[in-house]
Design a protein around this motif. Sequence first.
Motif, PDB file in Angstrom:
ATOM      1  N   LYS A 209       0.799  -1.221   0.000  1.00 51.54           N
ATOM      2  CA  LYS A 209       0.000   0.000   0.000  1.00 51.54           C
ATOM      3  C   LYS A 209       0.839   1.282   0.000  1.00 51.54           C
ATOM      4  O   LYS A 209       0.271   2.374   0.054  1.00 51.54           O
ATOM      5  CB  LYS A 209      -0.923   0.005   1.229  1.00 51.54           C
ATOM      6  N   ASN A 210       2.172   1.178  -0.010  1.00 49.80           N
ATOM      7  CA  ASN A 210       2.977   2.401   0.067  1.00 49.80           C
ATOM      8  C   ASN A 210       2.730   3.330  -1.112  1.00 49.80           C
ATOM      9  O   ASN A 210       2.542   4.533  -0.937  1.00 49.80           O
ATOM     10  CB  ASN A 210       4.464   2.041   0.146  1.00 49.80           C
ATOM     11  N   ALA A 211       2.728   2.785  -2.326  1.00 55.02           N
ATOM     12  CA  ALA A 211       2.472   3.615  -3.502  1.00 55.02           C
ATOM     13  C   ALA A 211       1.068   4.206  -3.452  1.00 55.02           C
ATOM     14  O   ALA A 211       0.852   5.374  -3.816  1.00 55.02           O
ATOM     15  CB  ALA A 211       2.652   2.787  -4.776  1.00 55.02           C
ATOM     16  N   ALA A 212       0.111   3.413  -2.988  1.00 52.66           N
ATOM     17  CA  ALA A 212      -1.278   3.886  -2.905  1.00 52.66           C
ATOM     18  C   ALA A 212      -1.406   5.050  -1.924  1.00 52.66           C
ATOM     19  O   ALA A 212      -2.038   6.073  -2.219  1.00 52.66           O
ATOM     20  CB  ALA A 212      -2.190   2.732  -2.482  1.00 52.66           C
ATOM     21  N   TYR A 213      -0.803   4.907  -0.746  1.00 49.84           N
ATOM     22  CA  TYR A 213      -0.901   5.972   0.256  1.00 49.84           C
ATOM     23  C   TYR A 213      -0.134   7.215  -0.187  1.00 49.84           C
ATOM     24  O   TYR A 213      -0.553   8.349   0.094  1.00 49.84           O
ATOM     25  CB  TYR A 213      -0.376   5.486   1.594  1.00 49.84           C
ATOM     26  N   PHE A 214       0.999   7.016  -0.873  1.00 53.83           N
ATOM     27  CA  PHE A 214       1.755   8.174  -1.338  1.00 53.83           C
ATOM     28  C   PHE A 214       0.996   8.905  -2.442  1.00 53.83           C
ATOM     29  O   PHE A 214       0.970  10.147  -2.479  1.00 53.83           O
ATOM     30  CB  PHE A 214       3.135   7.738  -1.843  1.00 53.83           C
ATOM     31  N   HIS A 215       0.369   8.164  -3.342  1.00 56.60           N
ATOM     32  CA  HIS A 215      -0.433   8.800  -4.396  1.00 56.60           C
ATOM     33  C   HIS A 215      -1.576   9.601  -3.784  1.00 56.60           C
ATOM     34  O   HIS A 215      -1.864  10.724  -4.210  1.00 56.60           O
ATOM     35  CB  HIS A 215      -0.978   7.744  -5.357  1.00 56.60           C
ATOM     36  N   PRO A 233      13.701  15.364  -6.647  1.00 60.97           N
ATOM     37  CA  PRO A 233      14.785  14.738  -5.872  1.00 60.97           C
ATOM     38  C   PRO A 233      14.216  14.194  -4.554  1.00 60.97           C
ATOM     39  O   PRO A 233      13.536  14.917  -3.821  1.00 60.97           O
ATOM     40  CB  PRO A 233      15.756  15.902  -5.610  1.00 60.97           C
ATOM     41  N   LEU A 234      14.481  12.943  -4.261  1.00 63.12           N
ATOM     42  CA  LEU A 234      13.924  12.316  -3.068  1.00 63.12           C
ATOM     43  C   LEU A 234      14.345  13.058  -1.794  1.00 63.12           C
ATOM     44  O   LEU A 234      13.520  13.289  -0.907  1.00 63.12           O
ATOM     45  CB  LEU A 234      14.359  10.849  -2.985  1.00 63.12           C
ATOM     46  N   GLU A 235      15.610  13.432  -1.696  1.00 59.13           N
ATOM     47  CA  GLU A 235      16.090  14.099  -0.486  1.00 59.13           C
ATOM     48  C   GLU A 235      15.354  15.404  -0.240  1.00 59.13           C
ATOM     49  O   GLU A 235      15.000  15.726   0.901  1.00 59.13           O
ATOM     50  CB  GLU A 235      17.600  14.352  -0.594  1.00 59.13           C
ATOM     51  N   VAL A 244       5.345  14.449   7.344  1.00 59.17           N
ATOM     52  CA  VAL A 244       3.887  14.554   7.224  1.00 59.17           C
ATOM     53  C   VAL A 244       3.283  13.152   7.203  1.00 59.17           C
ATOM     54  O   VAL A 244       3.819  12.242   6.567  1.00 59.17           O
ATOM     55  CB  VAL A 244       3.495  15.323   5.950  1.00 59.17           C
ATOM     56  N   GLN A 245       2.182  12.969   7.899  1.00 55.61           N
ATOM     57  CA  GLN A 245       1.554  11.647   7.979  1.00 55.61           C
ATOM     58  C   GLN A 245       0.658  11.389   6.771  1.00 55.61           C
ATOM     59  O   GLN A 245       0.001  12.289   6.256  1.00 55.61           O
ATOM     60  CB  GLN A 245       0.735  11.508   9.258  1.00 55.61           C
ATOM     61  N   VAL A 246       0.630  10.125   6.340  1.00 57.91           N
ATOM     62  CA  VAL A 246      -0.264   9.690   5.272  1.00 57.91           C
ATOM     63  C   VAL A 246      -1.493   9.027   5.892  1.00 57.91           C
ATOM     64  O   VAL A 246      -1.668   9.037   7.109  1.00 57.91           O
ATOM     65  CB  VAL A 246       0.463   8.743   4.293  1.00 57.91           C
ATOM     66  N   ALA A 247      -2.324   8.415   5.053  1.00 54.89           N
ATOM     67  CA  ALA A 247      -3.644   7.955   5.493  1.00 54.89           C
ATOM     68  C   ALA A 247      -3.603   6.922   6.611  1.00 54.89           C
ATOM     69  O   ALA A 247      -4.503   6.867   7.446  1.00 54.89           O
ATOM     70  CB  ALA A 247      -4.428   7.401   4.300  1.00 54.89           C
ATOM     71  N   VAL A 252       5.420  10.204   5.337  1.00 53.74           N
ATOM     72  CA  VAL A 252       5.876  10.110   3.951  1.00 53.74           C
ATOM     73  C   VAL A 252       7.242   9.433   3.907  1.00 53.74           C
ATOM     74  O   VAL A 252       7.529   8.620   3.021  1.00 53.74           O
ATOM     75  CB  VAL A 252       5.950  11.512   3.324  1.00 53.74           C
ATOM     76  N   ARG A 253       8.086   9.732   4.883  1.00 55.09           N
ATOM     77  CA  ARG A 253       9.414   9.113   4.941  1.00 55.09           C
ATOM     78  C   ARG A 253       9.294   7.591   5.049  1.00 55.09           C
ATOM     79  O   ARG A 253      10.067   6.849   4.441  1.00 55.09           O
ATOM     80  CB  ARG A 253      10.179   9.676   6.142  1.00 55.09           C
ATOM     81  N   ASP A 254       8.314   7.112   5.822  1.00 55.25           N
ATOM     82  CA  ASP A 254       8.128   5.673   5.996  1.00 55.25           C
ATOM     83  C   ASP A 254       7.740   4.994   4.689  1.00 55.25           C
ATOM     84  O   ASP A 254       8.276   3.941   4.331  1.00 55.25           O
ATOM     85  CB  ASP A 254       7.059   5.396   7.055  1.00 55.25           C
ATOM     86  N   VAL A 255       6.776   5.568   3.969  1.00 50.94           N
ATOM     87  CA  VAL A 255       6.271   4.903   2.765  1.00 50.94           C
ATOM     88  C   VAL A 255       7.264   4.983   1.602  1.00 50.94           C
ATOM     89  O   VAL A 255       7.149   4.225   0.634  1.00 50.94           O
ATOM     90  CB  VAL A 255       4.906   5.481   2.328  1.00 50.94           C
TER      91      VAL A 255
END
Length: 374
Positions: A209-215, A233-235, A244-247, A252-255
């Motif tokens: 679900k990482n791509a889904a939550y990031f999208h 750039p990722l950095e 920032v928290q996702v759903a 965001v760093r985690d996903v």
Amino acid sequence: MANQINFDGLTVDQLYETFTEKEIHPSDAAVLVSSWIYENIGRTRRVFNFVESFPSVEPGCQPAPFNRTFHHADWVDGEDVVQAGQTTGELGFNERFHRIEADIDELAARIAKSFTCMAAMRLSLRRLLDEIRAEINRLHETTYDTRVSAPVNFDRIPNYMGVLDFGQYMGTTRFLDKNVSVWQTKNGTLVLPAVETMGVDVVIGPKLKNAAYFHRFVIETPEVRERFKEQVPLEELLELFGDVQVADGRTVRDVLKVLPAKSSYANLATMISEVGEREAAIVRTTMGAHSAISAALGIEGELETVTDADVAKLNAVPSRARTALTKAGINTVGELAKAEPDTIMRILDEQGVRAEIGDAAEWTAFANTLTNLR
């Protein structure tokens, strides 16, 4: 410790660490280990302790006292002069309104933080309830058959370490009023309690679900789209939005941990696609995951047919939304993956199904990740 249960040279603690090293949540790992021990050893005295922490007070969720910056001093008709700028003894309209803005922004941030803390608490509470459910099920099993009048005696613990390889997942069924999962391993066919594993819950749980939550985060955060219209750039992205928290309560760093540290992408869409491809690659190397995905999506044969899997089997999408998509001609996971979130929203609006644009973004990105499981 000398008195720990030993499985072919592996202690219970080491067994637990084996699962957590595979990035299974500690609460899920505890449920899986305890269920496995009970299934293979039999009756024994148990002491139940929660693995998921649930403190009575969360320091990060206690707001500081709110100090209002705007204090209105009444004007007197015929005496006070209305003015925009600040002078001695009078703030002026500009300063007064700026202070009101600051107070509103502070209240908005505090409300947002409250909802974030509530989401984290809900996630922890769900895991606690899962642990309680597993313990209740084991207690039920202990008391179910009262015909056993003596404890089970054995000379040595049987070696079932092959179960750690998971083998081939054959499906989930009902046995003696219980949900059980059936696995074909090198030691034969095993029937285990239907607890969440790396493969079984992959199409309806948090896996992939990482791509889904990031999208979803990108769609719902216009600041991200405005800042990264082209090169990403990722950095730099993590520096600005990493905390920032996702759903699901993670950041965001985690996903985005799956991406190389120094990577850069042509645009946000490319980055989302890369996250999905890397997630799928990890699952493709997870024993048992392929068979579990095939079973959950009703796929006959190998995983390269996942693109043609019936979208009605995709439980990550609510049932009413799946029905609406099917009526609109989006019948497969592959067709959902190719659809734009705006297109999904138009279909749902026409069918009278309520959803947010973030939901549509999450579903399409998740479907796209699944199509990479070939």
